[in-house]
Enzyme design. Structure first.
Site, PDB file in Angstrom:
ATOM      1  NE  ARG A 130      50.943  41.113  40.955  1.00 20.29           N
ATOM      2  CZ  ARG A 130      50.686  40.202  41.876  1.00 20.29           C
ATOM      3  NH1 ARG A 130      51.267  40.273  43.059  1.00 20.29           N
ATOM      4  NH2 ARG A 130      49.866  39.198  41.624  1.00 20.29           N
ATOM      5  CD  GLU A 133      51.158  34.217  47.817  1.00 22.22           C
ATOM      6  OE1 GLU A 133      50.649  33.836  46.738  1.00 22.22           O
ATOM      7  OE2 GLU A 133      51.978  33.527  48.453  1.00 22.22           O
ATOM      8  CB  VAL A 134      48.239  33.877  43.479  1.00 25.24           C
ATOM      9  CG1 VAL A 134      47.379  33.438  44.660  1.00 25.24           C
ATOM     10  CG2 VAL A 134      47.559  33.507  42.161  1.00 25.24           C
ATOM     11  CE1 TYR A 136      40.442  34.765  36.065  1.00 26.74           C
ATOM     12  CE2 TYR A 136      38.972  36.421  37.022  1.00 26.74           C
ATOM     13  CZ  TYR A 136      39.289  35.533  36.001  1.00 26.74           C
ATOM     14  OH  TYR A 136      38.454  35.425  34.903  1.00 26.74           O
ATOM     15  CG  HIS A 137      44.484  40.530  36.358  1.00 30.25           C
ATOM     16  ND1 HIS A 137      44.077  41.484  37.261  1.00 30.25           N
ATOM     17  CD2 HIS A 137      45.837  40.432  36.497  1.00 30.25           C
ATOM     18  CE1 HIS A 137      45.122  41.947  37.924  1.00 30.25           C
ATOM     19  NE2 HIS A 137      46.197  41.315  37.486  1.00 30.25           N
ATOM     20  N   GLY A 211      49.662  48.073  38.899  1.00 36.64           N
ATOM     21  CA  GLY A 211      48.668  49.047  39.346  1.00 36.64           C
ATOM     22  C   GLY A 211      47.527  48.440  40.122  1.00 36.64           C
ATOM     23  CG  LEU A 212      43.743  50.527  40.401  1.00 37.25           C
ATOM     24  CD1 LEU A 212      42.303  50.143  40.084  1.00 37.25           C
ATOM     25  CD2 LEU A 212      43.764  51.840  41.174  1.00 37.25           C
ATOM     26  CB  ALA A 213      42.717  44.481  39.226  1.00 38.39           C
ATOM     27  CB  CYS A 229      45.906  39.091  48.161  1.00 38.79           C
ATOM     28  SG  CYS A 229      45.490  40.050  46.693  1.00 38.79           S
TER      29      CYS A 229
END
Length: 307
Positions: A130, A133-134, A136-137, A211-213, A229
């Site tokens: 993707r 930038e960086v 976290y999940h 996708g989205l978090a 980001c």
């Protein structure tokens, strides 16, 4: 920041006229009661009588390792490309889950936005295809992976990004009375100065993935080890944090949304996300089941086939 993999743009059209950003302290409106969303029969949900079929893999209670979900997405994308080649179209797919703690980097990520040594990282790190930038999940964060054929929706990546944002904005408003907004020039969903939802996509032959978090009950401390980001002058927030900020929970035995435990807060949020996504994209869900051990087996099988 726009997180695009296969496509990139230098500017984002202004959305201020559609949904202007709000002052930082005008973040939560309590003019209407906080209610639980009514349960829906997602397996038979049809929007305006012309829903397009979407396979729904609801794993919102499970923590699926990032690399396992990533391999699964790429497998689905390959299958959809083959289906389009053979049949001219394919069904859409939506995956919703949580991840164990992990940092992911996009194609434009730099070590300047990491506040740790890569050889001594606090969590696993994955560099993905993707853009962006960086980020976290982790547990308490709901991640949605739509894998859809934009040829049958709208072949416009700006429209797709704005629609994903709109899904989250509607969830926050309808379920929690939180008035969220977009910020001009930045992708994601914001409440004041806090970013609640990050969006990062890859599009291949007009098939989307990643996708989205959305931070629901997420421990936000791991964000302190990165510049999320690549945005240095803003913060990260969560639904739980905003609810507790406006009305701290004092007693027990109440059904007030402010006092829900993390599991129930996540469950309510995931129900609303699924419903708003179906409304936004006019989809009819076909529930599918799969276990995390099965996903491990599929990942291993995929690696074997690739070698």
């Amino acid at each position: 920041m726009i997180l695009l993999g296969a496509f990139s743009f230098s500017t984002v059209p202004s959305t201020a006229s559609v949904c202007p950003s709000l002052p930082q302290r005008s973040r939560i409106s309590l003019h209407k009661p906080l209610l639980y969303p009514k349960p829906s029969n997602f397996a038979s949900l049809v929007i305006n009588g012309h829903g397009r079929i979407c396979e729904l893999f609801d794993l919102h209670q499970d923590q699926v390792p990032y690399e396992v979900a990533w391999a699964w997405q790429k497998e689905i994308v390959r299958d959809k490309k083959a289906q389009i080649e053979n049949e001219g179209d394919c069904t859409d797919t939506l995956i919703i889950l949580q991840h164990p703690s992990v940092y992911t980097l996009g194609t434009s990520s730099t070590e300047e936005n990491l506040k740790f040594d890569l050889k001594n990282a606090p969590f696993h790190i994955h560099r993905t295809e993707r853009g962006g930038e960086v980020t976290y999940h982790g547990p308490g964060q709901l991640v949605m992976y739509p894998i859809i054929n934009l040829r049958r929706h709208k072949m416009d990546l700006h429209w797709y990004l704005r629609t994903l944002e709109e899904v989250v904005i509607r969830v926050l408003s309808s379920t929690f009375s939180i008035q969220a907004s977009r910020l001009e020039g930045l992708t994601g969903v914001w409440v004041g100065n806090e970013k609640l939802a990050a969006i990062g996509i890859r599009v291949s032959h007009w098939i989307t993935y990643h996708g989205l978090a959305l931070n629901v009950a997420t421990d936000l401390s791991p964000f302190k080890w990165i510049i999320p980001c690549g945005i240095r002058d803003r913060q990260v927030g969560s639904i739980k944090g905003l609810l507790r900020e406006v009305k701290p929970c004092i007693g027990h035995g109440t059904t007030d949304l402010h006092c829900l435990d993390d599991a129930n807060l996540i469950h309510i949020t995931h129900k609303s996300l699924i419903e708003e996504f179906s409304n936004a994209f006019q989809l009819e869900y076909l529930n599918k089941t799969i276990s995390v051990p099965m996903l491990y087996e599929r990942k291993q099988s995929s690696l074997t086939n690739e070698t």
